[in-house]
Design a protein around this motif. Structure first.
Motif, PDB file in Angstrom:
ATOM      1  N   MET A  76       0.828  -1.209   0.000  1.00 31.84           N
ATOM      2  CA  MET A  76       0.000   0.000   0.000  1.00 31.84           C
ATOM      3  C   MET A  76       0.857   1.252   0.000  1.00 31.84           C
ATOM      4  O   MET A  76       1.832   1.331   0.755  1.00 31.84           O
ATOM      5  N   LYS A  77       0.478   2.248  -0.776  1.00 33.45           N
ATOM      6  CA  LYS A  77       1.119   3.551  -0.673  1.00 33.45           C
ATOM      7  C   LYS A  77       0.814   4.154   0.692  1.00 33.45           C
ATOM      8  O   LYS A  77      -0.233   3.886   1.287  1.00 33.45           O
ATOM      9  N   HIS A  78       1.733   4.989   1.166  1.00 29.01           N
ATOM     10  CA  HIS A  78       1.663   5.417   2.555  1.00 29.01           C
ATOM     11  C   HIS A  78       0.372   6.182   2.880  1.00 29.01           C
ATOM     12  O   HIS A  78      -0.256   5.951   3.922  1.00 29.01           O
ATOM     13  N   GLY A  79      -0.039   7.085   1.987  1.00 29.90           N
ATOM     14  CA  GLY A  79      -1.245   7.859   2.259  1.00 29.90           C
ATOM     15  C   GLY A  79      -2.477   6.986   2.357  1.00 29.90           C
ATOM     16  O   GLY A  79      -3.330   7.180   3.234  1.00 29.90           O
ATOM     17  N   PHE A  80      -2.587   6.025   1.446  1.00 32.07           N
ATOM     18  CA  PHE A  80      -3.717   5.082   1.475  1.00 32.07           C
ATOM     19  C   PHE A  80      -3.683   4.261   2.759  1.00 32.07           C
ATOM     20  O   PHE A  80      -4.712   4.060   3.411  1.00 32.07           O
ATOM     21  N   TYR A  81      -2.484   3.802   3.132  1.00 36.48           N
ATOM     22  CA  TYR A  81      -2.309   2.996   4.352  1.00 36.48           C
ATOM     23  C   TYR A  81      -2.770   3.767   5.579  1.00 36.48           C
ATOM     24  O   TYR A  81      -3.512   3.248   6.418  1.00 36.48           O
ATOM     25  N   ARG A  82      -2.363   5.038   5.705  1.00 38.41           N
ATOM     26  CA  ARG A  82      -2.752   5.849   6.861  1.00 38.41           C
ATOM     27  C   ARG A  82      -4.263   6.015   6.924  1.00 38.41           C
ATOM     28  O   ARG A  82      -4.880   5.865   7.993  1.00 38.41           O
ATOM     29  N   THR A  83      -4.866   6.343   5.794  1.00 41.14           N
ATOM     30  CA  THR A  83      -6.314   6.565   5.763  1.00 41.14           C
ATOM     31  C   THR A  83      -7.066   5.292   6.136  1.00 41.14           C
ATOM     32  O   THR A  83      -8.020   5.326   6.924  1.00 41.14           O
ATOM     33  N   TRP A  84      -6.641   4.161   5.569  1.00 41.42           N
ATOM     34  CA  TRP A  84      -7.302   2.882   5.868  1.00 41.42           C
ATOM     35  C   TRP A  84      -7.181   2.538   7.348  1.00 41.42           C
ATOM     36  O   TRP A  84      -8.161   2.143   7.990  1.00 41.42           O
ATOM     37  N   LYS A  85      -6.001   2.713   7.919  1.00 42.37           N
ATOM     38  CA  LYS A  85      -5.793   2.322   9.306  1.00 42.37           C
ATOM     39  C   LYS A  85      -6.584   3.221  10.253  1.00 42.37           C
ATOM     40  O   LYS A  85      -7.165   2.744  11.242  1.00 42.37           O
ATOM     41  N   GLN A  86      -6.632   4.505   9.978  1.00 43.56           N
ATOM     42  CA  GLN A  86      -7.428   5.400  10.811  1.00 43.56           C
ATOM     43  C   GLN A  86      -8.918   5.103  10.678  1.00 43.56           C
ATOM     44  O   GLN A  86      -9.676   5.223  11.640  1.00 43.56           O
ATOM     45  N   GLU A  87      -9.349   4.699   9.497  1.00 42.20           N
ATOM     46  CA  GLU A  87     -10.761   4.405   9.285  1.00 42.20           C
ATOM     47  C   GLU A  87     -11.197   3.165  10.072  1.00 42.20           C
ATOM     48  O   GLU A  87     -12.349   3.080  10.512  1.00 42.20           O
ATOM     49  N   ILE A  88     -10.283   2.203  10.273  1.00 45.91           N
ATOM     50  CA  ILE A  88     -10.611   1.042  11.109  1.00 45.91           C
ATOM     51  C   ILE A  88     -11.030   1.509  12.502  1.00 45.91           C
ATOM     52  O   ILE A  88     -12.050   1.070  13.051  1.00 45.91           O
ATOM     53  N   LEU A  89     -10.244   2.429  13.075  1.00 47.53           N
ATOM     54  CA  LEU A  89     -10.557   2.954  14.400  1.00 47.53           C
ATOM     55  C   LEU A  89     -11.851   3.756  14.360  1.00 47.53           C
ATOM     56  O   LEU A  89     -12.731   3.581  15.226  1.00 47.53           O
ATOM     57  N   ALA A  90     -12.003   4.641  13.365  1.00 42.97           N
ATOM     58  CA  ALA A  90     -13.204   5.475  13.278  1.00 42.97           C
ATOM     59  C   ALA A  90     -14.460   4.615  13.144  1.00 42.97           C
ATOM     60  O   ALA A  90     -15.484   4.884  13.793  1.00 42.97           O
ATOM     61  N   ARG A  91     -14.388   3.570  12.328  1.00 40.42           N
ATOM     62  CA  ARG A  91     -15.549   2.696  12.131  1.00 40.42           C
ATOM     63  C   ARG A  91     -15.905   1.958  13.417  1.00 40.42           C
ATOM     64  O   ARG A  91     -17.081   1.819  13.769  1.00 40.42           O
ATOM     65  N   THR A  92     -14.885   1.509  14.133  1.00 41.38           N
ATOM     66  CA  THR A  92     -15.131   0.795  15.388  1.00 41.38           C
ATOM     67  C   THR A  92     -15.805   1.704  16.408  1.00 41.38           C
ATOM     68  O   THR A  92     -16.728   1.291  17.114  1.00 41.38           O
ATOM     69  N   LEU A  93     -15.365   2.953  16.484  1.00 45.23           N
ATOM     70  CA  LEU A  93     -15.985   3.905  17.403  1.00 45.23           C
ATOM     71  C   LEU A  93     -17.429   4.195  16.999  1.00 45.23           C
ATOM     72  O   LEU A  93     -18.325   4.280  17.857  1.00 45.23           O
ATOM     73  N   ARG A  94     -17.685   4.330  15.692  1.00 38.18           N
ATOM     74  CA  ARG A  94     -19.057   4.576  15.225  1.00 38.18           C
ATOM     75  C   ARG A  94     -19.964   3.406  15.592  1.00 38.18           C
ATOM     76  O   ARG A  94     -21.106   3.600  16.027  1.00 38.18           O
ATOM     77  N   GLN A  95     -19.465   2.188  15.396  1.00 40.98           N
ATOM     78  CA  GLN A  95     -20.272   1.013  15.703  1.00 40.98           C
ATOM     79  C   GLN A  95     -20.615   0.942  17.191  1.00 40.98           C
ATOM     80  O   GLN A  95     -21.666   0.411  17.565  1.00 40.98           O
ATOM     81  N   ALA A  96     -19.723   1.479  18.044  1.00 36.16           N
ATOM     82  CA  ALA A  96     -19.987   1.511  19.475  1.00 36.16           C
ATOM     83  C   ALA A  96     -20.753   2.773  19.882  1.00 36.16           C
ATOM     84  O   ALA A  96     -20.973   3.005  21.071  1.00 36.16           O
ATOM     85  N   ARG A  97     -21.149   3.604  18.879  1.00 37.45           N
ATOM     86  CA  ARG A  97     -21.889   4.841  19.108  1.00 37.45           C
ATOM     87  C   ARG A  97     -21.110   5.811  20.002  1.00 37.45           C
ATOM     88  O   ARG A  97     -21.648   6.453  20.882  1.00 37.45           O
ATOM     89  N   ILE A  98     -19.829   5.860  19.723  1.00 33.55           N
ATOM     90  CA  ILE A  98     -18.942   6.760  20.464  1.00 33.55           C
ATOM     91  C   ILE A  98     -18.552   7.919  19.559  1.00 33.55           C
ATOM     92  O   ILE A  98     -18.031   7.714  18.452  1.00 33.55           O
ATOM     93  N   GLU A  99     -18.806   9.121  20.026  1.00 33.24           N
ATOM     94  CA  GLU A  99     -18.378  10.319  19.313  1.00 33.24           C
ATOM     95  C   GLU A  99     -17.273  10.982  20.120  1.00 33.24           C
ATOM     96  O   GLU A  99     -17.450  11.290  21.299  1.00 33.24           O
ATOM     97  N   ALA A 100     -16.133  11.170  19.493  1.00 34.74           N
ATOM     98  CA  ALA A 100     -14.995  11.789  20.178  1.00 34.74           C
ATOM     99  C   ALA A 100     -14.025  12.301  19.123  1.00 34.74           C
ATOM    100  O   ALA A 100     -13.917  11.727  18.033  1.00 34.74           O
ATOM    101  N   PRO A 101     -13.298  13.376  19.419  1.00 30.39           N
ATOM    102  CA  PRO A 101     -12.284  13.866  18.475  1.00 30.39           C
ATOM    103  C   PRO A 101     -11.122  12.883  18.374  1.00 30.39           C
ATOM    104  O   PRO A 101     -10.588  12.440  19.395  1.00 30.39           O
ATOM    105  N   VAL A 102     -10.768  12.524  17.148  1.00 36.60           N
ATOM    106  CA  VAL A 102      -9.680  11.570  16.904  1.00 36.60           C
ATOM    107  C   VAL A 102      -8.526  12.303  16.236  1.00 36.60           C
ATOM    108  O   VAL A 102      -8.695  12.919  15.179  1.00 36.60           O
ATOM    109  N   ASP A 103      -7.358  12.255  16.860  1.00 35.05           N
ATOM    110  CA  ASP A 103      -6.163  12.888  16.297  1.00 35.05           C
ATOM    111  C   ASP A 103      -5.713  12.150  15.036  1.00 35.05           C
ATOM    112  O   ASP A 103      -6.101  11.009  14.777  1.00 35.05           O
TER     113      ASP A 103
END
Length: 416
Positions: A76-103
């Motif tokens: 994976m190119k680095h930019g794609f890799y970063r976006t994908w990995k952060q989205e894993i965390l964001a999706r998990t938080l959404r599924q748990a109905r957690i809203e919080a600022p993510v760095d």
């Protein structure tokens, strides 16, 4: 039989996913939008070739990547890799109905992994040394590992092979864990079982030849030529053989920086699932700390390091199974802040006790997004606010991610 499919999306474990009449098909080392030829085995498939590549694909830097099961994302190119990995965390938080600022994700790979575990196997009178292939017990033999620290890259396979040669008469499968410490290599071998005196003497001679700081079998120290020291803040710790250690030096330093900044000048801090003290010993530079960990050896190592380091505030230790015996609410109420750094299973029982406590600040450190979200939701349900989430990429080239969550709530001021 080979067939051609189109990858539609990427899964949480970095597998490309294609849809078929029988359901999703998972193909490692592919990217969304790619047309690939595969050989299917149920819902899994082996990649034969990429027929139409994604613009996000790049050439892996490791020659073993196609076969080795260690890294999953070097294509994976680095930019794609970063976006994908952060989205894993964001999706998990959404599924748990957690809203919080993510760095934004912090790269904490640094100089690479300071610990590697190589496998030694003896099929048909041969000896193979390397990593496991993906979803297999087959060994991919390696001469070097490019994601390890420079001093480990080529030395680790040499050390593992030498140990295999000395123990090959038993023909038992061995796992050789090699850690680069401040005083040299700390090696712990698993799989062999108790040694006869002659074998122990032979390994003592090998440790001398390889200039190892310490050599142990299943945590039983065969020889310690130099204490294998790990620097943690001002302190120097000699952890038990084979005990837990953050994967990279920069990863540990990054996590500890956020933990200590969040705790600020809290007078009393509980460090739960503390290991040998990567947080506790740094926190003790300005707070009193009570460290709790299941393993008595880790507690003893932490205590020795504390007593040998001038200028630290008081650190107390307690060997306790926090899964079965979490700190109870009356115990927790004595602290101004609590740090949680549990294994992948999370800290559900401890989180429930914290939820009923008066602790104003909880700093949650996790290597699993799902259990992080579960435990955070328990705390938020009792009034804590998740004010910040920090993803830390310590396990680069893998789907794994370290997460720091800062949870705070207003509590009545204590009477003096």
């Amino acid at each position: 039989m080979p067939e051609q499919i189109v990858i539609e999306r990427l899964g949480a474990k970095a597998d490309g996913i294609a849809e078929s009449a029988s359901g999703p098909v998972f193909v490692p080392k592919t990217l969304p939008g790619e047309t690939v030829t595969v050989e299917r085995d149920g819902s899994r498939a082996d990649l034969i070739r990429v027929d139409a590549a994604s613009p996000e694909r790049e050439t892996p830097f490791c020659p073993y990547f196609d076969e080795c099961g260690g890294c999953a994302t070097q294509h994976m190119k680095h930019g794609f890799y970063r976006t994908w990995k952060q989205e894993i965390l964001a999706r998990t938080l959404r599924q748990a109905r957690i809203e919080a600022p993510v760095d934004g994700m912090i790269d904490a790979h640094g100089d690479g992994r300071r610990r590697v575990t190589l496998h030694v196997r003896f099929p048909e009178r041969a000896m193979h040394v390397g990593y496991m292939a993906a979803r297999s017990h087959q060994i991919v033999e390696i001469a070097f590992c490019p994601i390890a620290e420079p001093v480990l890259k080529e030395r680790a396979p040499v050390i593992a092979r030498a140990i295999g040669e000395h123990l090959k008469s038993a023909r038992k499968p061995l796992d050789v864990q090699i850690t680069n410490t401040s005083t040299g290599f700390d090696v712990d071998v698993r799989g062999h079982g108790p040694l006869k005196d002659a074998s122990r003497l032979s390994l003592i001679g090998l440790a001398e030849k390889l200039d190892l700081s310490r050599l142990s079998i299943h945590g039983d120290v065969i020889v310690e030529r130099r204490p294998p020291a790990i620097v943690m803040g001002r302190a120097s710790v000699v952890p038990p053989a084979g005990s837990f250690l953050q994967a990279t030096r920069l990863g540990e330093e990054t996590l500890a920086r956020f933990v200590t900044e969040a705790c600020g000048r809290a007078k009393r801090v509980a460090d739960l699932f503390s290991g040998s003290g990567p947080f506790a010993l740094r926190l003790a530079e300005r707070s009193e700390v009570h460290a709790v960990e299941y393993d008595q050896g880790s507690m003893s190592a932490l205590d020795r390091a504390f007593r040998a380091t001038p200028g630290l505030r008081r650190v107390t230790t307690e060997a306790r199974d926090l899964f079965r015996r979490p700190l109870l609410t009356p115990e927790l109420d004595a602290f101004d802040a609590v740090v949680l750094d549990p294994p992948r299973a999370g800290a559900e029982a401890q989180a429930r006790q914290l939820a009923a406590s008066k602790v104003p600040l909880v700093v949650s450190v996790s290597c699993d997004a799902a259990t992080f979200a579960r435990d955070a939701a328990i705390l938020m349900g009792s009034g804590y606010r998740l004010e910040r989430v920090v993803p830390v990429d310590q396990f680069k080239h893998s789907p794994h991610l370290e997460i720091i969550g800062i949870l705070r709530r207003e509590v009545a001021k204590r009477r003096r």
